[in-house]
Design an enzyme around this catalytic site. Structure first.
Site, PDB file in Angstrom:
ATOM      1  CG  HIS A  66      -1.837   1.297   1.329  1.00 24.72           C
ATOM      2  ND1 HIS A  66      -3.110   1.210   0.562  1.00 24.72           N
ATOM      3  CD2 HIS A  66      -1.789   2.476   1.796  1.00 24.72           C
ATOM      4  CE1 HIS A  66      -3.602   2.439   0.926  1.00 24.72           C
ATOM      5  NE2 HIS A  66      -2.927   3.184   1.692  1.00 24.72           N
ATOM      6  CG  HIS A 136     -10.018   3.938   2.314  1.00 24.95           C
ATOM      7  ND1 HIS A 136     -10.790   4.141   3.395  1.00 24.95           N
ATOM      8  CD2 HIS A 136      -8.885   4.164   2.589  1.00 24.95           C
ATOM      9  CE1 HIS A 136      -9.910   4.285   4.504  1.00 24.95           C
ATOM     10  NE2 HIS A 136      -8.818   4.333   3.971  1.00 24.95           N
TER      11      HIS A 136
END
EC number: 6.3.5.3
Length: 812
Positions: A66, A136
């Site tokens: 990430h 997200h």
């Protein structure tokens, strides 16, 4: 105020073998591979000591997919149709280097790229604009409202942390959901939220954050596919404005690092590592603490505080406190100079937090900035005015070492040369363009018998989830707050017709900014290279259609992929990236920012389900005069309609192909298949866009709409949904690139095409530039498409529009 003690422990790793190291990573949810853990072991073996739990967590967050984008930086051995090549970093080869070559040709356009929270392009001599989009996905899958809520909050903070603090002026959102009519019994895993619940929660989460902060949500898109049932995709983006003089920033020894905004709690623990692995049936229960809790009012206060401090020249450097929390923000800011962090100074939401929790918590609404020590009193005055809390978090010291203390005890001490140099991945990918073994269906709608078949298929497409109006969702957002949205997401006589994007006025400038988004995940299932090309084209084309200068467009690439460890899925990513880079470079549209999200696959009881490789290209283009704004809705009766671009054969990836395949799946011995995609040439399209822009500057264009999902017939219907007129078009007047059958001409999705409306007295301007006159607007409100003396479609708008307008009403 809550306080915490220095609670940390040493974790024995020096004597563990590779398998034991991997087991430790899995137990602690570090999301580090065996190779990563061996590298960590080597770091501490060199120092002849065991790491603390804080140090392990800091490394895990920093090295996470990430945060570090290790797959885009990997060395990939890629095989395409049996031929092998080595891709030495997707990012460097197809994003950074492409942008570098474009910047050499346009040295005065991109002011900053890939070195900050967002990239900046020049608006005028005083101001620059930036755009950032993030995902997200995992948090939104297990907590749709909170996940999407903090998704938008996070990207707004990215803009506040760009330069010395850019002002957020508009937002966009793009969602990929399972079909809202999915039957519960068709969901093959427990504790998976139904697509309706995900959609409603996500939309409301974005709505509440943006509306409460007073930032308009002006652009977006929604895609539906069965594969997104388990892994919904939630993209949020924000555009910002900043004085050019405030772009450059630097942390120097002696600077204080100030944290401002929300307090630190136990929400958002291990969020970066959670987002770097696949979801499973246990994720909803086990990973709740990875989801943050948002508070947009707190973020509004800290945003106003930062912008006021920037205007006073008090900020030397600022960044958001997102993935990895203080670990990421302070680690980034001190990555060159080093410094000392004091965890006991951080205001807490709760007591009894361990040292690692304070340092890596991703609690929201927090920003970290570097200031001169002499400016601390002035910063405190501003914080008091805007009712936001600040603390002295750290001090830069020039050592190159990240030292973290908690009540005087050293809980983490890492040399930045180790912390920011994750092991490089070596991966293998493959892709074959030879796909399919079913029946390549030849379309025959029986047009010789009249328009009934054409009407039928058009109505089916207009009612399909891929095309129906998103009005119920758009109405949730305030898209006009701040008063600068000049081209709104809905238009027409009744304010319910579609637009290709939005146009934002910028205070202090005569120039404006157009925003658009594009994604074509259906194409990625079989034609990833073409999808990469077509997605860039669609984004650029929409900006051009609205009136943006084709020479002043910048784009972002946001990738979502299922399991990149599967060679075929990684191969699709490689091919998509190649195609995207090809079109961007020809168009001269630089990448100024981007993001990727991997491991978007779900381990159901019946096996893993991966999303198709999904590329979102969002873009912003400079519009040099408010008179250049072009909407998508027909303006009046009696206008002439022109077409930019030409159609070609090939229905693969189209909405029509998907509808036909779905309709034929039951009871057919052989499955229908569409393997050929449409053909287009970027160089030809770019010249068309430049010629179209000449018409824009002359004030010739009344309205324009890109031809995309559903093809020409759907685009014409959508233009007529303005309620101002009907449309009559003759296909016999429209040249094609090949012998395109009528049905493919009507419903194919060849890129590079725009329909535009012109006053009859100005039609000569369009004809002289080589654009094709295809029809006109009529006083009878119906859509008539003929081919010479044969009617292909003949339907009143009152029958067509409700199918499109009401498609989501039953579900939202």
């Amino acid at each position: 105020m809550f306080t915490s003690k220095a609670v940390f422990r040493h974790v024995p790793i020096l004597n563990l073998n590779a398998e034991e190291l991997l087991a430790l990573s899995q137990k602690l949810k570090l999301s580090l591979s065996k190779e990563d853990m061996l590298a960590v072991q080597a770091i501490f073996a060199e120092e002849k000591r065991e790491p603390t739990d804080v140090e392990l967590e800091v490394i895990a967050q920093t090295w996470s997919e990430h945060c570090k984008h290790r797959i885009f930086g990997a060395k990939i051995t890629h095989t395409i149709d049996g031929k092998t090549e080595v891709v030495d970093s997707l990012y460097k080869t197809y994003v950074r280097d492409v942008t570098g070559r474009i910047r050499e040709k346009k040295p005065d356009f991109v002011l900053s790229a890939f070195v900050d929270n967002a990239g900046f392009v020049k608006l005028d001599d005083e101001l620059a604009v930036c755009l950032k989009a993030e995902t997200h996905n995992h948090p939104s899958a297990i907590e749709p409202y909170a996940g999407a809520n903090t998704g938008l909050g996070g990207v707004i903070r990215d803009i506040l942390g760009a330069g010395k603090g850019a002002k957020p002026v508009a937002s966009l959102d793009v969602f990929c959901f399972g079909p809202p009519d999915t039957k519960q019994e068709d969901i093959k895993a427990k504790d998976v939220i139904h697509p309706l619940g995900v959609m409603r929660g996500v939309v409301r989460g974005v709505r509440d954050y943006g509306n409460r902060m007073g930032i308009p949500t002006t652009s977006g898109a929604i895609q539906f596919d069965d594969t997104y049932i388990y892994n919904p995709l939630v993209f949020c983006g924000t555009m910002g404005v900043i004085p050019i003089k405030d772009i450059e920033k630097e942390v120097k020894p002696g600077h204080l690092l100030i944290a401002a905004g929300g307090r630190t709690g136990k929400d958002g623990l291990k969020g970066a590592t959670f987002s770097s692995v696949s979801l499973t049936t246990s994720s909803h229960e086990e990973d709740q603490t990875a989801v943050q809790i948002g508070n947009p009012i707190e973020e509004k206060k800290v945003a106003d505080f930062i912008l006021a401090a920037r205007e006073k020249g008090l900020i030397q450097f600022v960044t958001d406190c997102g993935a990895g929390g203080f670990s990421s923000a302070a680690g980034e800011m001190l990555s060159e100079v080093g410094g000392e962090v004091w965890l006991e100074n951080a205001p807490l939401k709760v007591g009894e937090m361990e040292s690692w929790q304070v340092f890596i918590s991703e609690s929201q609404e927090r920003m970290v900035m570097a200031i001169e020590e002499k400016d601390l009193p002035e910063m405190q005055k501003l914080a008091d005015i805007f009712e936001t809390e600040i603390c002295i978090l750290a001090k830069a010291d020039g050592t190159g070492i990240l030292t973290v203390k908690h009540h005087g005890e050293v809980v983490c001490r890492l040399d930045n040369k180790h912390l920011h140099e994750a092991p490089r991945r070596h991966m293998t990918s493959e892709w074959s363009t030879e796909v399919g073994s079913g029946v390549e269906f030849e379309l025959d709608y029986g047009f010789e018998n009249g328009p009934e078949s054409g009407n039928q298929i058009l109505k089916a497409l207009l009612a399909d989830f891929a095309i129906v109006s998103r009005e119920p969702i758009i109405r949730e957002y305030d898209h006009e707050v701040q008063g600068n949205t000049l081209l709104k997401p809905l238009a027409g006589a009744s304010g319910d017709a579609p637009q290709d994007g939005s146009v934002i006025r910028i205070h202090g400038s005569e120039q404006l900014v157009a925003l658009s988004v594009a994604l074509l995940p259906e194409w990625g299932k079989t034609m990833p290279h073409l999808m990469g090309r077509a997605t860039v084209d669609e984004c650029v084309r929409q900006l051009v259609a609205m009136g943006a200068n084709p020479e002043r467009i910048a784009i972002l690439d946001n990738f979502c992929v299922g399991n990149p460890d599967a060679p075929e899925e990684l191969g699709a990513l490689v091919e998509t990236t190649k195609g995207m880079a090809q079109t961007a470079e020809i168009y001269g549209a630089p990448f100024v920012s981007g993001k990727d999200s991997f491991y978007n696959y779900f381990k159901t009881d019946e096996g893993p389900v991966s999303i198709p490789v999904t590329l979102l290209v969002s873009g912003f283009g400079i519009m040099e005069d408010s008179k250049h704004i072009v909407g998508s809705s027909i303006r009046k009766v009696g206008s002439k309609l022109f077409l930019l671009g030409q159609a070609s054969s090939g229905l693969a990836g189209s909405v029509l192909a998907r509808v036909l395949v779905k309709g034929s799946a039951e009871g057919d011995e052989e499955a229908l298949e569409f393997t050929q995609g449409p053909v287009f040439e970027e160089a030809t399209s770019l010249e068309d866009y430049r010629r179209y822009y000449e018409l824009v500057r002359k004030g010739v264009i009344l309205s324009a709409h890109d031809v995309s999902e559903g093809g020409l017939a759907v685009a014409l219907a959508e233009m007529a949904f303005s309620g101002k007129s009907g449309i009559a078009v003759d296909l016999a007047d429209i040249p094609t690139l090949d012998d395109t059958p009528p049905a493919e001409h009507l419903f194919g999705e060849t890129p590079g095409r725009i329909i535009f409306e012109v006053d009859p007295e100005k039609a000569a301007f369009a004809s002289e530039l080589g654009f094709t006159l295809i029809g006109e607007t009529t006083d009878e409100k119906r859509l008539l498409i003929t081919n010479g003396d044969m009617d292909f479609i003949d339907a009143p708008m009152e029958e067509l529009k409700p199918l499109w307008k009401d498609g989501l009403k039953a579900f939202y």
